[in-house]
Scaffold this active site. Structure first.
Site, PDB file in Angstrom:
ATOM      1  CB  CYS A  25      -0.909  -0.068   1.234  1.00 24.13           C
ATOM      2  SG  CYS A  25      -1.624   1.484   1.755  1.00 24.13           S
ATOM      3  CB  CYS A  28       0.515   1.609   4.092  1.00 22.47           C
ATOM      4  SG  CYS A  28      -1.230   1.178   4.012  1.00 22.47           S
TER       5      CYS A  28
END
Length: 102
Positions: A25, A28
């Protein structure tokens, strides 16, 4: 962090920040240094837990994680704040400071 580890962190700390993330991600990964900086800045005052949703799918599902990064802040074992996506270190620190002061 596994389910038992997360429960332990919530039981042993008044204020706990939990970051649900995945290695693939992008947002992230962008948030990761902020989470680490907060963990260092709040040692002894608040706990920081990171949960890889790919490693603990059951916990993520039980927690209702839909999009990541999903960051939650707990006080006294109860969720007080939740946001999805990256935020600045100052924004997250403000949440922690407010909850620590309560």
């Amino acid at each position: 962090t596994e389910s038992a580890d997360l429960e332990k962190a919530l039981a042993e700390n008044d204020v706990v920040l939990v970051d649900f993330y995945a290695d693939w991600c992008g947002p992230c990964q962008k948030l990761k240094p902020t989470i680490h900086a907060l963990a260092d800045a709040y040692v002894g005052r608040a706990a920081v837990a990171v949960v890889n949703v790919d490693e603990v799918k059951e916990l993520a599902r039980e927690s209702g994680v839909r999009s990541i990064p999903d960051v939650r802040v707990f006080k006294g074992g109860k969720e007080q704040e939740r946001f999805v996506g990256a935020r600045s270190e100052a924004d997250i620190a403000a949440i922690l400071e407010r909850l620590l002061a309560e």
